[in-house]
Structures are given as structure tokens and as C-alpha cells.
Enzyme design. Sequence first.
Site, mmCIF file in Angstrom:
data_model
loop_
_atom_site.group_PDB
_atom_site.id
_atom_site.type_symbol
_atom_site.label_atom_id
_atom_site.label_comp_id
_atom_site.label_asym_id
_atom_site.label_seq_id
_atom_site.Cartn_x
_atom_site.Cartn_y
_atom_site.Cartn_z
ATOM 1 N N ASP A 270 0.834 -1.209 0.000
ATOM 2 C CA ASP A 270 0.000 0.000 0.000
ATOM 3 C C ASP A 270 0.869 1.259 0.000
ATOM 4 O OD1 ASP A 270 -2.565 1.096 -0.084
ATOM 5 O OD2 ASP A 270 -2.686 1.303 2.089
ATOM 6 N N LYS B 252 -10.590 7.344 -10.902
ATOM 7 C CA LYS B 252 -9.993 6.051 -10.527
ATOM 8 C C LYS B 252 -8.608 5.864 -11.150
ATOM 9 C CE LYS B 252 -13.582 3.717 -12.062
ATOM 10 N NZ LYS B 252 -14.506 2.599 -12.340
HETATM 11 C C1 LIG Z 1 2.790 8.166 1.749
HETATM 12 C C2 LIG Z 1 2.108 6.951 2.122
HETATM 13 C C3 LIG Z 1 1.078 6.530 1.129
HETATM 14 C C4 LIG Z 1 0.270 5.521 1.801
HETATM 15 C C5 LIG Z 1 -1.004 5.322 1.059
HETATM 16 C C6 LIG Z 1 -1.978 4.718 2.008
HETATM 17 C C7 LIG Z 1 -3.308 4.718 1.375
HETATM 18 C C8 LIG Z 1 -4.306 4.254 2.370
HETATM 19 O O1 LIG Z 1 -4.062 3.395 3.142
HETATM 20 S S1 LIG Z 1 -5.805 5.010 2.333
HETATM 21 C C9 LIG Z 1 -6.635 4.316 3.760
HETATM 22 C C10 LIG Z 1 -7.512 3.152 3.415
HETATM 23 N N1 LIG Z 1 -8.602 3.547 2.521
HETATM 24 C C11 LIG Z 1 -9.701 4.128 3.004
HETATM 25 O O2 LIG Z 1 -9.872 4.362 4.177
HETATM 26 C C12 LIG Z 1 -10.725 4.489 1.943
HETATM 27 C C13 LIG Z 1 -12.167 4.377 2.470
HETATM 28 N N2 LIG Z 1 -13.112 4.571 1.361
HETATM 29 C C14 LIG Z 1 -13.477 5.789 0.976
HETATM 30 O O3 LIG Z 1 -13.147 6.804 1.580
HETATM 31 C C15 LIG Z 1 -14.351 5.907 -0.247
HETATM 32 O O4 LIG Z 1 -15.090 4.728 -0.411
HETATM 33 C C16 LIG Z 1 -13.512 6.164 -1.525
HETATM 34 C C17 LIG Z 1 -12.749 7.491 -1.382
HETATM 35 C C18 LIG Z 1 -12.537 5.037 -1.804
HETATM 36 C C19 LIG Z 1 -14.457 6.259 -2.720
HETATM 37 O O5 LIG Z 1 -15.509 7.099 -2.374
HETATM 38 P P1 LIG Z 1 -16.057 8.210 -3.386
HETATM 39 O O6 LIG Z 1 -15.032 9.257 -3.572
HETATM 40 O O7 LIG Z 1 -17.396 8.636 -2.904
HETATM 41 O O8 LIG Z 1 -16.089 7.441 -4.720
HETATM 42 P P2 LIG Z 1 -17.347 6.989 -5.538
HETATM 43 O O9 LIG Z 1 -17.852 8.213 -6.262
HETATM 44 O O10 LIG Z 1 -18.299 6.187 -4.713
HETATM 45 O O11 LIG Z 1 -16.654 5.997 -6.564
HETATM 46 C C20 LIG Z 1 -15.794 6.489 -7.563
HETATM 47 C C21 LIG Z 1 -15.571 5.327 -8.498
HETATM 48 O O12 LIG Z 1 -14.787 4.335 -7.821
HETATM 49 C C22 LIG Z 1 -15.474 3.090 -7.788
HETATM 50 N N3 LIG Z 1 -15.184 2.452 -6.497
HETATM 51 C C23 LIG Z 1 -15.195 3.021 -5.286
HETATM 52 N N4 LIG Z 1 -14.851 2.116 -4.353
HETATM 53 C C24 LIG Z 1 -14.631 0.963 -4.998
HETATM 54 C C25 LIG Z 1 -14.253 -0.332 -4.579
HETATM 55 N N5 LIG Z 1 -13.991 -0.624 -3.308
HETATM 56 N N6 LIG Z 1 -14.112 -1.276 -5.526
HETATM 57 C C26 LIG Z 1 -14.325 -1.026 -6.842
HETATM 58 N N7 LIG Z 1 -14.704 0.205 -7.296
HETATM 59 C C27 LIG Z 1 -14.849 1.161 -6.376
HETATM 60 C C28 LIG Z 1 -16.949 3.451 -7.932
HETATM 61 O O13 LIG Z 1 -17.709 2.380 -8.449
HETATM 62 C C29 LIG Z 1 -16.864 4.621 -8.904
HETATM 63 O O14 LIG Z 1 -16.671 4.115 -10.201
HETATM 64 P P3 LIG Z 1 -17.300 4.885 -11.485
HETATM 65 O O15 LIG Z 1 -16.704 6.268 -11.474
HETATM 66 O O16 LIG Z 1 -16.886 4.066 -12.639
HETATM 67 O O17 LIG Z 1 -18.801 4.910 -11.242
#
Ligand SMILES: CCCCCCCC(=O)SCCNC(=O)CCNC(=O)[C@H](O)C(C)(C)COP(=O)(O)OP(=O)(O)OC[C@H]1O[C@@H](n2cnc3c(N)ncnc32)[C@H](O)[C@@H]1OP(=O)(O)O
Length: 249
Positions: A168, A214
Site C-alpha cells: 500500500d 480512478k
Molecule cells: C505516503 C504513504 C502513502 C500511503 C497510502 C496509504 C493509502 C491508504 O491506506 S488510504 C486508507 C484506506 N482507505 C480508506 O480508508 C478508503 C475508504 N473509502 C473511501 O473513503 C471511499 O469509499 C472512496 C474514497 C474510496 C471512494 O468514495 P467516493 O469518492 O465517494 O467514490 P465513488 O464516487 O463512490 O466511486 C468512484 C468510483 O470508484 C469506484 N469504487 C469506489 N470504491 C470501490 C471499490 N472498493 N471497488 C471497486 N470500485 C470502487 C466506484 O464504483 C466509482 O466508479 P465509477 O466512477 O466508474 O462509477
Amino acid sequence: MTRSILPLTGRSLRAPKSSCVFIYDDSKAPPPPFSAPQGLASGFFSKPRDFSLPNSSWGPEMMRLYEQYNSQCGEETEGGENREGPWKRLPSYNRFLKYATGGVYLSRMIHKKARLFTRNNRDQGATFEYVLFFNSEEDKCVGVFQAGHLLEGPPGHVHGGAIATMIDTVIGTHATIACGPVLTANLNINYRRPIPLGNTVLLESSVDKKEGKKVFVTCKMTSSDGSKLHTDSTALFVSIKVSQLLLGS
Ligand SMILES: CCCCCCCC(=O)SCCNC(=O)CCNC(=O)[C@H](O)C(C)(C)COP(=O)(O)OP(=O)(O)OC[C@H]1O[C@@H](n2cnc3c(N)ncnc32)[C@H](O)[C@@H]1OP(=O)(O)O
């Protein structure tokens, strides 16, 4: 162009053969709440530690790979000229919010004791030792990780969650460089071969495609000599607005 999770500008912290993903510009930061006499400021505000630089816990394989990529990084020569190189070392701090423009104040307001998960242990070599490099021409990111003894899962081997963290970190950084602030929406990992504690591994990521908000990234983790495949993985990152994240909406 390098981008960051916060709106950052200006010059990067000086470090040999490096460039910043998370850029700190003290010249553009808001003035401190009090005025320190000229010349005293540097005594009050110590330089942040760049955790991507070697320390005494790094073993020979970690050092070998560090040297391999670092020797191909651009650098400023003694004459002050910039020498080009295909790779850039990405500095790493234990709270990048603090080192972004104005972030020092935000970092005091938002969970001031918070520290980056992968950089929160003072015992060098005990958990994650790592350095990331980025090649903008080839759009490739590599991470060199040495897994410490506190990352144990199966006896003598690295915990699967720690392995996911390494992946990640590399692909999250790569996605951030590619698209600005993102969060991991999905991460799929095939665990192919366990990693003995203390070993150094090499992670290589590539961006497969971008589609609106995405970004799809793949990553391969091998032994330090590339002979053994430890994991292969795919991930989806979604662009976010930092203000949403900070405001918790
Ligand atoms: C420097 C160090 C770097 C370290 C990097 C560390 C990164 C991390 O660990 S981040 C922490 C872990 N992740 C999280 O906590 C994320 C939690 N989830 C969220 O906040 C939200 O669900 C988020 C931001 C992912 C998406 O939400 P949102 O912005 O509302 O997106 P949304 O509009 O629903 O979806 C956008 C697109 O993505 C797709 N999508 C969203 N989630 C998923 C998923 N899980 N699987 C597949 N597709 C998805 C949607 O279907 C949509 O596709 P399309 O545009 O084709 O219709």
C-alpha cells in the site's frame, strides 16, 4: 510533476540525490505566532529526520539496492549544477502533514500525537525500514523494504498485514504522484511465498490505467535479487479532496 496529499509548493528539502513527493517550503509557511530573532530560528526548529536515508540497521542487501537506485538519481553537483538521472529518491517523514506548507499548525490541531504508521518506531530496524524511488520517464515506482523482527506473523516470517502495508505504501505513493490525493479503495494480494524476518524485498509498481477519479495500479514484490516472487497485487485508488479528509466528511 510531483504532487502531494496537500497543496504544496516551492523548494524541496536539500538531501543528496533526491526529490520530494511531499514538499516542504518554509519560506511560504505562515509566520510563526512569535518572531524569533534572525539566526536563532534554525536553532529552535530542528530539521525533520528523513527516514529514507540509510541507518546502521540496514543490512547488505538493503544497502546494495539503495546504492543501485540512488546512483541513478539526479543530484546537485558541487559546482551547483543539476545532474539529471532517471530516478528520484523520495524523502520520507514521520508526519508529512507537519512538513507541508502551513501544515505545522494543522499538525498541532489534528491529532498532534499522530505519526505515520510505517515510521512510528524509534528502534531502528525493528519494523519497517524502507526507501522509495520514482522514475518519471518510465512511470515506475520501486520500494526497497527490510522487514524487522516486530513484524512477525507466522513464526520467523513477516505478517500478511505488514506485507499489505508495504504494498500500500509503494502503490499509494505511486498513485499520489500520478493523480494527487487518493485513498485505497481496493487492494488484492496474491501471497505466493512467505518472507523471512530480516529479509530485504523489492517492490515494483506500475500504473495500468486512469479512468476519471480512478487509478489502477499493479505491484510485484520479489526477493532482493529478483529470483523469488513473494506477492503480486492489483489495487484501485480513488481521488479525493484533502479538505473532505481533514474535515472528516
Ligand atoms: C505516503 C504513504 C502513502 C500511503 C497510502 C496509504 C493509502 C491508504 O491506506 S488510504 C486508507 C484506506 N482507505 C480508506 O480508508 C478508503 C475508504 N473509502 C473511501 O473513503 C471511499 O469509499 C472512496 C474514497 C474510496 C471512494 O468514495 P467516493 O469518492 O465517494 O467514490 P465513488 O464516487 O463512490 O466511486 C468512484 C468510483 O470508484 C469506484 N469504487 C469506489 N470504491 C470501490 C471499490 N472498493 N471497488 C471497486 N470500485 C470502487 C466506484 O464504483 C466509482 O466508479 P465509477 O466512477 O466508474 O462509477
